[in-house]
Each structure stands twice: as C-alpha cells, then as structure tokens.
Design a protein around this motif. Structure first.
Motif, PDB file in Angstrom:
ATOM      1  N   UNK A 137       0.824  -1.209   0.000  1.00  0.00           N
ATOM      2  CA  UNK A 137       0.000   0.000   0.000  1.00  0.00           C
ATOM      3  C   UNK A 137       0.855   1.254   0.000  1.00  0.00           C
ATOM      4  N   UNK A 138       1.999   1.214   0.690  1.00  0.00           N
ATOM      5  CA  UNK A 138       2.927   2.350   0.677  1.00  0.00           C
ATOM      6  C   UNK A 138       3.491   2.545  -0.733  1.00  0.00           C
ATOM      7  N   UNK A 139       3.810   1.447  -1.385  1.00  0.00           N
ATOM      8  CA  UNK A 139       4.274   1.513  -2.776  1.00  0.00           C
ATOM      9  C   UNK A 139       3.217   2.172  -3.661  1.00  0.00           C
ATOM     10  N   UNK A 140       1.958   1.759  -3.492  1.00  0.00           N
ATOM     11  CA  UNK A 140       0.879   2.331  -4.300  1.00  0.00           C
ATOM     12  C   UNK A 140       0.687   3.817  -3.989  1.00  0.00           C
ATOM     13  N   UNK A 141       0.838   4.225  -2.722  1.00  0.00           N
ATOM     14  CA  UNK A 141       0.669   5.641  -2.394  1.00  0.00           C
ATOM     15  C   UNK A 141       1.746   6.483  -3.078  1.00  0.00           C
ATOM     16  N   UNK A 142       2.939   5.936  -3.198  1.00  0.00           N
ATOM     17  CA  UNK A 142       3.998   6.682  -3.876  1.00  0.00           C
ATOM     18  C   UNK A 142       3.696   6.825  -5.368  1.00  0.00           C
ATOM     19  N   UNK A 143       3.168   5.771  -5.977  1.00  0.00           N
ATOM     20  CA  UNK A 143       2.764   5.864  -7.382  1.00  0.00           C
ATOM     21  C   UNK A 143       1.625   6.866  -7.548  1.00  0.00           C
ATOM     22  N   UNK A 144       0.642   6.809  -6.654  1.00  0.00           N
ATOM     23  CA  UNK A 144      -0.491   7.735  -6.734  1.00  0.00           C
ATOM     24  C   UNK A 144      -0.042   9.173  -6.518  1.00  0.00           C
ATOM     25  N   UNK A 145       0.929   9.363  -5.640  1.00  0.00           N
ATOM     26  CA  UNK A 145       1.450  10.703  -5.385  1.00  0.00           C
ATOM     27  C   UNK A 145       2.117  11.315  -6.601  1.00  0.00           C
ATOM     28  N   UNK A 146       2.561  10.477  -7.531  1.00  0.00           N
ATOM     29  CA  UNK A 146       3.206  10.957  -8.756  1.00  0.00           C
ATOM     30  C   UNK A 146       2.220  11.055  -9.927  1.00  0.00           C
ATOM     31  N   UNK A 147       0.960  10.735  -9.678  1.00  0.00           N
ATOM     32  CA  UNK A 147      -0.046  10.758 -10.735  1.00  0.00           C
ATOM     33  C   UNK A 147      -0.229  12.162 -11.293  1.00  0.00           C
ATOM     34  N   UNK A 148      -0.357  12.249 -12.596  1.00  0.00           N
ATOM     35  CA  UNK A 148      -0.632  13.534 -13.236  1.00  0.00           C
ATOM     36  C   UNK A 148      -2.127  13.847 -13.255  1.00  0.00           C
ATOM     37  N   UNK A 149      -2.958  12.848 -12.993  1.00  0.00           N
ATOM     38  CA  UNK A 149      -4.411  13.050 -12.987  1.00  0.00           C
ATOM     39  C   UNK A 149      -4.925  13.534 -11.628  1.00  0.00           C
ATOM     40  N   UNK A 150      -4.281  13.092 -10.560  1.00  0.00           N
ATOM     41  CA  UNK A 150      -4.758  13.400  -9.213  1.00  0.00           C
ATOM     42  C   UNK A 150      -4.171  14.711  -8.701  1.00  0.00           C
ATOM     43  N   UNK A 151      -4.945  15.438  -7.886  1.00  0.00           N
ATOM     44  CA  UNK A 151      -4.343  16.577  -7.200  1.00  0.00           C
ATOM     45  C   UNK A 151      -3.225  16.056  -6.289  1.00  0.00           C
ATOM     46  N   UNK A 152      -2.188  16.830  -6.132  1.00  0.00           N
ATOM     47  CA  UNK A 152      -1.074  16.401  -5.286  1.00  0.00           C
ATOM     48  C   UNK A 152      -1.529  16.297  -3.823  1.00  0.00           C
ATOM     49  N   UNK A 153      -1.190  15.202  -3.150  1.00  0.00           N
ATOM     50  CA  UNK A 153      -1.526  15.102  -1.734  1.00  0.00           C
ATOM     51  C   UNK A 153      -0.664  16.066  -0.923  1.00  0.00           C
ATOM     52  N   UNK A 154      -1.112  16.394   0.265  1.00  0.00           N
ATOM     53  CA  UNK A 154      -0.326  17.232   1.171  1.00  0.00           C
ATOM     54  C   UNK A 154       0.914  16.489   1.648  1.00  0.00           C
ATOM     55  N   UNK A 155       0.802  15.156   1.673  1.00  0.00           N
ATOM     56  CA  UNK A 155       1.927  14.339   2.072  1.00  0.00           C
ATOM     57  C   UNK A 155       1.615  12.871   1.887  1.00  0.00           C
ATOM     58  N   UNK A 156       2.652  12.065   2.059  1.00  0.00           N
ATOM     59  CA  UNK A 156       2.528  10.611   1.955  1.00  0.00           C
ATOM     60  C   UNK A 156       3.080  10.006   3.236  1.00  0.00           C
ATOM     61  N   UNK A 157       2.300   9.131   3.827  1.00  0.00           N
ATOM     62  CA  UNK A 157       2.727   8.381   5.003  1.00  0.00           C
ATOM     63  C   UNK A 157       2.975   6.954   4.517  1.00  0.00           C
ATOM     64  N   UNK A 158       4.220   6.557   4.432  1.00  0.00           N
ATOM     65  CA  UNK A 158       4.576   5.250   3.879  1.00  0.00           C
ATOM     66  C   UNK A 158       5.276   4.433   4.955  1.00  0.00           C
ATOM     67  N   UNK A 159       4.622   3.363   5.378  1.00  0.00           N
ATOM     68  CA  UNK A 159       5.204   2.476   6.375  1.00  0.00           C
ATOM     69  C   UNK A 159       5.733   1.228   5.694  1.00  0.00           C
ATOM     70  N   UNK A 160       7.015   1.029   5.787  1.00  0.00           N
ATOM     71  CA  UNK A 160       7.752  -0.112   5.235  1.00  0.00           C
ATOM     72  C   UNK A 160       7.281  -0.514   3.846  1.00  0.00           C
ATOM     73  N   UNK A 161       7.361   0.432   2.901  1.00  0.00           N
ATOM     74  CA  UNK A 161       6.935   0.148   1.529  1.00  0.00           C
ATOM     75  C   UNK A 161       8.055   0.321   0.545  1.00  0.00           C
TER      76      UNK A 161
END
Length: 135
Positions: A111-135
């Motif tokens: 899920x942390x891996x997916x959040x990092x991919x989603x954070x780089x999405x050009x379609x989505x608004x940029x998140x305020x931050x990413x909380x990635x636990x052991x990803x």
C-alpha cells in the motif's frame, strides 16, 4: 462510527471503502489508506484501530480503500482503478463535506508503494503528504 461506501467498480466487482468521519469541529482533511499485502491479499480494515483513532482525534477523517488484487488483474489496473476512484470521492454525498484540499495518502507495505505511485499521478491533485510504512 465506520461507514462502508462503494467508491468504484471493476467488471462488476464492487470496490469498497471504510469511512470514519472525525467528530472534531474543524475538519483538517482526509487520510486515504491503502492496505498492504503484497498486492495479492489484504483488506482495507487491517490497520489497528489506535492509528485510526489518532487521526480522528486530530481532526482528520479516515478512508481505507479496497483495490483489485494480483493475479486477477495487472498492477496498472490496480493503479488506474485507485486513481479513478480517488478522483470520484468528493462527488459522493456522504463525503462531499470533507476537506478534499488537504489529503494525505497513507499505506503500509504494498500500500505504501501504491501511495507513492499515486502521489506521482498527473491526474490526481497532489496530496499534502505521503505516510509510507515499510513500503
């Protein structure tokens, strides 16, 4: 109180989320949680309750999302399904009053891996931050 929503579908498979609304008077934002499990198993409700309660107590609502799993789908399908689903979240009547300007992606392991991919999405608004636990 936990509320179950269906935020997307994939080939008649409903994709659901567990939504917890903060009771704090000022809604600071939304934490979107993507579960772990190596993309082959796992459930949106795997996060210990104490994490959820901490977010709620500080004014953040919490939404844990299911997603389709491998080997039934490829990783690009997982990503695209999450991306499209996240884009639609503010349109749901039960979620429309949330502070969608202040979103954090939170994931554990895969899920942390997916959040990092989603954070780089050009379609989505940029998140305020990413909380990635052991990803």
């Amino acid at each position: 109180m936990k509320q179950t929503i269906t935020y997307s579908t994939l080939e008649n498979l409903p994709l659901q989320g567990s939504f917890y609304e903060t009771e704090e008077p000022t809604k600071k934002g939304v934490i979107l949680y993507i579960h772990g499990g190596g993309l082959i198993y796992g459930t949106r409700d795997d996060l210990p309750e104490k994490y959820i309660q901490k977010f709620l107590a500080t004014g953040y609502s919490f939404l844990a999302l299911d997603y389709p799993l491998v080997p039934e789908v490829r990783i690009d399908t997982i990503f695209n399904t999450l991306e499209e689903g996240i884009l639609s979240l503010p349109t749901y009547p039960d979620l429309a009053h949330e502070n969608w300007e202040n979103v954090y992606y939170f994931g554990r392991s895969a899920g942390a891996f997916m959040t990092m991919l989603l954070g780089a999405s050009e379609k989505l608004p940029q998140p305020q931050g990413i909380i990635a636990l052991y990803g």
